[in-house]
Design a protein around this motif. Structure first.
Motif, short mmCIF file in Angstrom:
data_model
loop_
_atom_site.label_atom_id
_atom_site.label_comp_id
_atom_site.label_asym_id
_atom_site.label_seq_id
_atom_site.Cartn_x
_atom_site.Cartn_y
_atom_site.Cartn_z
N GLU A 178 0.83 -1.20 0.00
CA GLU A 178 0.00 0.00 0.00
C GLU A 178 0.86 1.25 0.00
N TYR A 179 1.95 1.22 0.77
CA TYR A 179 2.87 2.35 0.79
C TYR A 179 3.55 2.53 -0.57
N LEU A 180 4.04 1.44 -1.15
CA LEU A 180 4.71 1.53 -2.45
C LEU A 180 3.75 2.06 -3.51
N SER A 181 2.49 1.64 -3.45
CA SER A 181 1.49 2.10 -4.42
C SER A 181 1.28 3.61 -4.34
N SER A 182 1.54 4.19 -3.17
CA SER A 182 1.35 5.63 -3.01
C SER A 182 2.47 6.44 -3.65
N ARG A 223 15.69 -7.69 -22.51
CA ARG A 223 15.63 -8.72 -23.54
C ARG A 223 14.62 -9.81 -23.19
N ILE A 224 14.31 -9.93 -21.92
CA ILE A 224 13.27 -10.86 -21.49
C ILE A 224 11.91 -10.27 -21.87
N LYS A 225 11.13 -11.02 -22.63
CA LYS A 225 9.83 -10.52 -23.11
C LYS A 225 8.64 -11.15 -22.39
N LEU A 226 8.88 -12.19 -21.62
CA LEU A 226 7.81 -12.87 -20.88
C LEU A 226 8.43 -13.54 -19.66
N SER A 227 7.75 -13.44 -18.53
CA SER A 227 8.29 -14.07 -17.32
C SER A 227 7.20 -14.87 -16.61
N ALA A 228 7.65 -15.91 -15.90
CA ALA A 228 6.72 -16.74 -15.14
C ALA A 228 7.39 -17.18 -13.84
N PRO A 229 7.42 -16.29 -12.85
CA PRO A 229 7.97 -16.67 -11.53
C PRO A 229 7.02 -17.62 -10.81
N VAL A 230 7.57 -18.70 -10.29
CA VAL A 230 6.75 -19.75 -9.68
C VAL A 230 7.02 -19.84 -8.18
N VAL A 231 5.96 -19.88 -7.40
CA VAL A 231 5.94 -20.00 -5.94
C VAL A 231 6.95 -19.09 -5.26
N MET A 232 7.04 -17.80 -5.71
CA MET A 232 8.00 -16.90 -5.08
C MET A 232 7.54 -15.45 -5.04
N VAL A 233 6.47 -15.08 -5.73
CA VAL A 233 6.01 -13.69 -5.67
C VAL A 233 5.29 -13.48 -4.34
N SER A 234 5.91 -12.71 -3.47
CA SER A 234 5.35 -12.48 -2.14
C SER A 234 5.78 -11.11 -1.65
N SER A 235 4.86 -10.40 -1.02
CA SER A 235 5.20 -9.08 -0.48
C SER A 235 5.86 -9.17 0.88
N ASN A 262 9.41 -8.42 -3.34
CA ASN A 262 9.35 -9.21 -4.58
C ASN A 262 8.17 -8.84 -5.46
N ALA A 263 7.09 -8.38 -4.88
CA ALA A 263 5.93 -8.00 -5.70
C ALA A 263 6.26 -6.78 -6.56
N GLU A 264 6.96 -5.80 -5.98
CA GLU A 264 7.32 -4.63 -6.77
C GLU A 264 8.38 -4.99 -7.80
N MET A 293 -0.61 -2.25 -11.61
CA MET A 293 0.60 -1.77 -12.28
C MET A 293 0.47 -1.96 -13.79
N TYR A 294 -0.04 -3.10 -14.23
CA TYR A 294 -0.23 -3.35 -15.66
C TYR A 294 -1.30 -2.44 -16.25
N SER A 295 -2.26 -2.05 -15.42
CA SER A 295 -3.33 -1.17 -15.92
C SER A 295 -2.81 0.22 -16.25
N TYR A 296 -1.69 0.62 -15.65
CA TYR A 296 -1.07 1.89 -16.03
C TYR A 296 -0.77 1.93 -17.52
N TYR A 297 -0.45 0.77 -18.07
CA TYR A 297 -0.12 0.67 -19.49
C TYR A 297 -1.34 0.31 -20.33
#
Length: 462
Positions: free
Chosen positions: A112-116, A297-309, A332-334, A368-372
């Motif tokens: 929530e703080y980072l989003s601000s 150069r990375i055009k697609l990512s798929a992080p598995v069992v690790m995205v956590s705030s 990690n979320a940011e 974050m993706y909605s910004y684009y």
């Protein structure tokens, strides 16, 4: 009755000892005695090893006490780089302070703080650029060291059902090698996608069956896929000790290794530089997010069992360098959000620190993706009944996501009923995946041996 009397007498002696302390000695008491006082005052039991508390002292000890026992424990243990967890109604356990771990609530509050700090593409891109520059510096990769002039070491090709395998090693720094296994489609027509498949801390790393299934299946659907060792793991153990994996430069060497692998693969005539992906699980998931954040150069990512705030990775190969301190503090979320607006698949489960992704981290990423104007480019596959692995359901999600965004032939990996089928993959023995021979006899003569030699390469760069 006798036991209560003894307890009261002991409590009295503790109390008398406490009031004998003054500001002249900063109210200093042995930590073990302070813990005994806490047990007596709050009627609880605290578990700990003698080694953990011996020769430790707490200043202003009693001044740290509060009416709430957990606040008291926090005040006392924070001064010792220790933390606690509740194990029962009136029982607690002490452990070393886990710098990489926060509570779920603290992680949500940080998001929530980072989003601000940003509210549109411009403000986010500004922070992202500042973060990226800081992260390179934190990794001691600013500037990125020049690549050795050597060519990759490649073993003979092994032909399988619909794909081929060859082992390959890259000289990341002078005398420092990263090994992997390169999987290609049996027949290559035109330009094909490239997929990096780093893995985490699971036993046998890239030699594991599920890692071979993943890379071979990606090759059978038309991708060039590569699995590769993390630092002081796999064939890297020919140069370094297992304990060196838990040293800070592990994070740097792994990141640099990914850059070197990309440098090579994207120069292959059949490589499609517009379709480049990375996907790893656990520690490989941390690596996936970091490399994506740093390398466009990375055009697609798929992080598995690790995205956590609230969990930044408990291994120095994930958080040993101060990357998570960039930008006044991040998580990690940011870092995952730095992939936007490139397609991203976040795979989470119900039995580890990704259990809250659907209600916490994923809505943040969608924002974050909605910004684009592209919120649909980030997806979450949440498997509440599953745990911390890269199992079949997680792999299927990856195949479908890459198939959709990279226009791959999913029909090539499906059975007659239309289900994804990995049964045509050959699981090779560990030794078949070695680059340097069964006993490391083919390791190049210039290979360094030991962490201290590696460390010298970075002296003066801090």
């Amino acid at each position: 009755m006798v036991r209560k009397l003894i307890y009261s007498v002991c409590s009295l002696f503790i109390w008398l000892d406490c009031i004998s302390q003054t500001s002249d000695d900063a109210y200093r008491e042995p930590l073990k005695q302070v813990l005994t006082e806490i047990e007596a005052q709050y009627g609880i039991k605290i578990r700990y090893s003698d080694k953990m508390v011996s020769d430790r002292f707490v200043t202003y000890a009693r001044w740290r006490f509060r009416p709430d026992v957990e606040k008291t424990l926090s005040n006392v243990l924070a001064s010792q780089d220790l933390s606690f967890s509740k194990t029962g109604d009136k029982s607690y356990k002490i452990s070393a302070f886990q710098y990489h771990l926060k509570t779920v609530e603290e992680g949500k509050a940080q998001l929530e703080y980072l989003s601000s700090l940003y509210n549109d593409v411009a403000s986010w891109e500004k922070r992202k650029n500042e973060m990226r520059a800081c992260m390179y510096s934190a990794l001691q990769l600013s500037p990125v060291p020049a690549a050795p002039a050597s060519k990759p070491i490649i073993t003979p090709v092994r032909k399988m059902d619909g794909y081929t395998v060859e082992n390959i090693a890259f000289e990341v720094l002078p005398g420092v090698y990263t090994s992997g296994s390169l999987y290609r489609p049996a027949k290559v027509k035109g330009k094909v996608p490239v997929v990096l498949c780093p893995d985490g801390h699971w036993d046998k790393h890239r030699y594991r069956a599920d890692c071979q299934y993943r890379c071979a299946t990606l090759a059978r659907m038309g991708c060039i896929a590569i699995s590769y060792d993390i630092f002081a793991w796999g064939e890297s153990l020919l140069q370094f000790k297992p304990e060196d994996h838990r040293r800070s430069l592990a994070m740097t060497v792994q990141t640099l290794g990914a850059f070197r692998i990309l440098d090579y693969l994207l120069k292959l005539k059949e490589a499609d530089t517009s379709r480049v992906a990375i996907s790893g699980g656990s520690g490989g998931g941390s690596h996936t997010m970091l490399v994506t954040a740093l390398d466009e150069r990375i055009k697609l990512s798929a992080p598995v069992v690790m995205v956590s705030s609230y969990h930044s990775g408990g291994c120095p190969c994930e958080s040993g360098m101060p990357v998570h301190l960039c930008g006044g503090g991040t998580n990690n979320a940011e870092i995952a959000a730095m992939a936007a607006p490139r397609p991203q698949l976040v795979i989470s489960d119900g039995k580890d620190w990704t259990a809250h992704v659907p209600e916490n981290e994923f809505p943040y990423l969608k924002k974050m993706y909605s910004y684009y104007g592209k919120p649909e480019l980030v997806e979450n596959v949440h498997l509440p009944a599953e745990g911390h692995d890269y199992g079949i359901n997680k792999r299927i999600a990856l195949y479908e996501f890459i198939g959709k965004h990279f226009r791959c032939d999913l029909g090539a990996i499906k059975d007659k009923t239309g289900k994804i089928d990995e049964s045509r993959v050959t699981i090779e023995p560990q030794t078949a995946l070695y680059v340097f021979g069964e006993k490391g006899e083919k390791l190049p003569a210039n290979a360094i041996h030991g962490y201290e030699e590696l460390k010298k390469m970075f002296e003066g760069k801090k």
